[in-house]
Design an enzyme around this catalytic site. Structure first.
Site, PDB file in Angstrom:
ATOM      1  N   LYS A   1      -3.562 -11.502  -6.769  1.00  0.00           N
ATOM      2  CA  LYS A   1      -4.826 -11.824  -6.086  1.00  0.00           C
ATOM      3  C   LYS A   1      -5.929 -10.912  -6.603  1.00  0.00           C
ATOM      4  O   LYS A   1      -5.668  -9.797  -7.072  1.00  0.00           O
ATOM      5  CB  LYS A   1      -4.656 -11.742  -4.565  1.00  0.00           C
ATOM      6  CG  LYS A   1      -4.731 -10.382  -3.994  1.00  0.00           C
ATOM      7  CD  LYS A   1      -4.718 -10.417  -2.481  1.00  0.00           C
ATOM      8  CE  LYS A   1      -4.714  -8.952  -2.047  1.00  0.00           C
ATOM      9  NZ  LYS A   1      -4.774  -8.669  -0.681  1.00  0.00           N
TER      10      LYS A   1
ATOM     11  N   LYS B   1      -9.942  -5.036  -5.924  1.00  0.00           N
ATOM     12  CA  LYS B   1     -10.764  -4.055  -6.621  1.00  0.00           C
ATOM     13  C   LYS B   1      -9.926  -3.074  -7.445  1.00  0.00           C
ATOM     14  O   LYS B   1     -10.454  -2.360  -8.281  1.00  0.00           O
ATOM     15  CB  LYS B   1     -11.681  -3.320  -5.648  1.00  0.00           C
ATOM     16  CG  LYS B   1     -10.957  -2.478  -4.622  1.00  0.00           C
ATOM     17  CD  LYS B   1     -11.982  -1.693  -3.802  1.00  0.00           C
ATOM     18  CE  LYS B   1     -11.348  -0.623  -2.975  1.00  0.00           C
ATOM     19  NZ  LYS B   1     -10.651  -0.913  -1.793  1.00  0.00           N
TER      20      LYS B   1
ATOM     21  N   LYS C   1       0.834  -1.208   0.000  1.00  0.00           N
ATOM     22  CA  LYS C   1       0.000   0.000   0.000  1.00  0.00           C
ATOM     23  C   LYS C   1       0.866   1.254   0.000  1.00  0.00           C
ATOM     24  O   LYS C   1       0.532   2.239  -0.647  1.00  0.00           O
ATOM     25  CB  LYS C   1      -0.950   0.015   1.197  1.00  0.00           C
ATOM     26  CG  LYS C   1      -2.087  -0.989   1.069  1.00  0.00           C
ATOM     27  CD  LYS C   1      -3.166  -0.739   2.105  1.00  0.00           C
ATOM     28  CE  LYS C   1      -4.299  -1.744   1.949  1.00  0.00           C
ATOM     29  NZ  LYS C   1      -5.341  -1.578   2.963  1.00  0.00           N
TER      30      LYS C   1
HETATM   31  P1  AMP Z   1     -10.587  -5.990   2.859  1.00  0.00           P
HETATM   32  O1  AMP Z   1     -11.492  -5.580   1.766  1.00  0.00           O
HETATM   33  O2  AMP Z   1      -9.141  -5.796   2.561  1.00  0.00           O
HETATM   34  O3  AMP Z   1     -11.027  -5.437   4.208  1.00  0.00           O
HETATM   35  O4  AMP Z   1     -10.727  -7.572   2.985  1.00  0.00           O
HETATM   36  C1  AMP Z   1     -11.818  -8.178   3.597  1.00  0.00           C
HETATM   37  C2  AMP Z   1     -11.600  -9.667   3.714  1.00  0.00           C
HETATM   38  O5  AMP Z   1     -11.542 -10.256   2.423  1.00  0.00           O
HETATM   39  C3  AMP Z   1     -10.293 -10.059   4.426  1.00  0.00           C
HETATM   40  O6  AMP Z   1     -10.554 -11.159   5.279  1.00  0.00           O
HETATM   41  C4  AMP Z   1      -9.395 -10.466   3.301  1.00  0.00           C
HETATM   42  O7  AMP Z   1      -8.435 -11.412   3.690  1.00  0.00           O
HETATM   43  C5  AMP Z   1     -10.384 -11.068   2.313  1.00  0.00           C
HETATM   44  N1  AMP Z   1      -9.893 -11.004   0.925  1.00  0.00           N
HETATM   45  C6  AMP Z   1      -9.578  -9.890   0.228  1.00  0.00           C
HETATM   46  N2  AMP Z   1      -9.164 -10.198  -1.024  1.00  0.00           N
HETATM   47  C7  AMP Z   1      -9.221 -11.559  -1.108  1.00  0.00           C
HETATM   48  C8  AMP Z   1      -8.937 -12.510  -2.145  1.00  0.00           C
HETATM   49  N3  AMP Z   1      -8.523 -12.128  -3.359  1.00  0.00           N
HETATM   50  N4  AMP Z   1      -9.119 -13.814  -1.871  1.00  0.00           N
HETATM   51  C9  AMP Z   1      -9.558 -14.231  -0.659  1.00  0.00           C
HETATM   52  N5  AMP Z   1      -9.844 -13.402   0.344  1.00  0.00           N
HETATM   53  C10 AMP Z   1      -9.688 -12.078   0.140  1.00  0.00           C
END
Ligand code: AMP
Ligand code: TRP
Length: 326
Positions: A193, A196, A114
């Site tokens: 991965k 967004k 980030k």
């Molecule tokens: P965030 O939007 O970063 O707050 O992520 C929310 C949740 O989604 C967290 O538990 C992340 O580990 C999970 N997450 C985000 N991107 C992925 C992905 N590509 N595959 C699996 N889990 C994800």
């Protein structure tokens, strides 16, 4: 006694299939098992690290609340709340930050990523300490998250241990709980991965059905034509098989035998159909929740009140242990 469980998601925009299969879907499944005392938190203080405008922030919080409810989080079964409305999260963060070595935060890969993309601010740097506070306040034994959060969870364990050693037994050391799809990959690049930041390689939960179908149709596949699960040799296909198994309530093994001798085209078309079918009811429910923001506010307010009781008591104990209560 049920096992305490906490997890959170940042209100920073639309959720995608990675968030859903790595986290949100699992939250709902775990809630419905009835074995856990579930606390789910919209981590709006974490989102401040991304410099979102007031209008966007409010919108994002309501949207994420609607996403949780549409996916099946039930405020009667789980405490569902907003982080900024529970002051103990920020307070405990300060306490824990004095136990956190700079070096531990310096090596966090999410911080490095980030900081490279947006430039570093101190909030991004101390982000994992706030996450540790979210978890430790509720004595969470387990924390369902995607694989990218494992390093942050390790810090939460370290901080619990350090605090306990120094001030006496106070916190539980939390363990991660991963799904079968803990790292959903970008549909256009299986080495990255799903995130967004690349909307074309990412299926959003509220994408229209034709958009979902098109994104799946355009997903890259590997050379060869056989539908087999080989994460090393065929990483793109392995990713699609994992997604299919999760949304189609089946297993990768069963999919392999069902698609023996069938081409990629048919496989992707059918995966698109299954995904659309899985997401459609959620999309409709979300629309309904978004039409009643007053209800969303009420749900979060009630949850935040419940969370405040637990977190407030815990933080009172922390104050005592630290010698701050006279
Ligand atoms: P965030 O939007 O970063 O707050 O992520 C929310 C949740 O989604 C967290 O538990 C992340 O580990 C999970 N997450 C985000 N991107 C992925 C992905 N590509 N595959 C699996 N889990 C994800
Ligand atoms: N850091 C997590 C993410 O980026 C979100 C989060 C904040 C979280 N606090 C948490 C997850 C507590 C689990 C438990 O996805």
């Amino acid at each position: 006694m049920k096992t305490p469980l906490v997890s959170g998601i940042q209100p920073t925009g639309r959720l995608h299939v990675g968030n859903y299969l790595g986290a949100l879907k699992n939250f709902v499944d775990l809630q419905n098992l009835g074995r856990y005392d579930c606390r789910f938190v919209i981590v709006d203080l974490h989102a401040l690290t991304e410099h979102i405008t007031q209008k966007e922030q409010r919108r994002n919080i309501l949207e994420l609340a609607a996403d949780f409810l549409a996916a099946g989080i039930d405020p009667k079964k789980s405490i569902f709340f907003q982080q900024s409305q529970v002051p103990a999260h920020a307070e405990l963060t300060w306490v824990l930050s004095s136990l956190t070595p700079m070096g531990e935060l310096n090596r966090m890969t999410q911080f490095k990523d980030k900081a490279d993309r947006h430039g570093a601010n101190v909030g991004l740097f101390t982000y994992p300490v706030l996450m540790a506070a979210d978890i430790l306040l509720y004595d969470s034994k387990v924390v369902p998250v995607g694989e990218d959060q494992l390093q942050h969870l390790e810090l939460a364990r370290t901080l619990a241990r350090k605090f306990n050693e120094r001030y006496g037994r106070t916190f539980v050391e939390p363990k991660p709980l991963l799904t079968e799809a803990p790292r959903v990959m970008n549909l256009l690049n299986p080495a990255k991965k799903m995130s967004k930041s690349d909307p074309n390689g990412c299926v959003f939960l509220d994408d229209e059905p034709n958009v979902v179908a098109n994104k799946v149709r355009r997903a890259v596949t590997d050379s060869g034509s056989e539908i087999i699960f080989d994460p090393v040799g065929k990483p793109a296909l392995a990713n699609l098989l994992r997604i299919y198994a999760a949304v189609g309530s089946t297993t990768v093994k069963r999919l392999e035998s069902r698609y023996r001798g069938v081409g990629y085209g048919t496989f992707k078309r059918e995966l698109g159909d299954v995904l659309v079918e899985h997401l459609a009811p959620m999309r409709e429910r979300k629309k309904k929740f978004m039409r009643d923001p007053a209800k969303l506010r009420r749900v979060l307010e009630r949850g935040s009140k419940q969370a405040n009781k637990i977190a407030g008591d815990k933080f009172a104990d922390v104050r005592k242990k630290l010698g701050l209560s006279l």
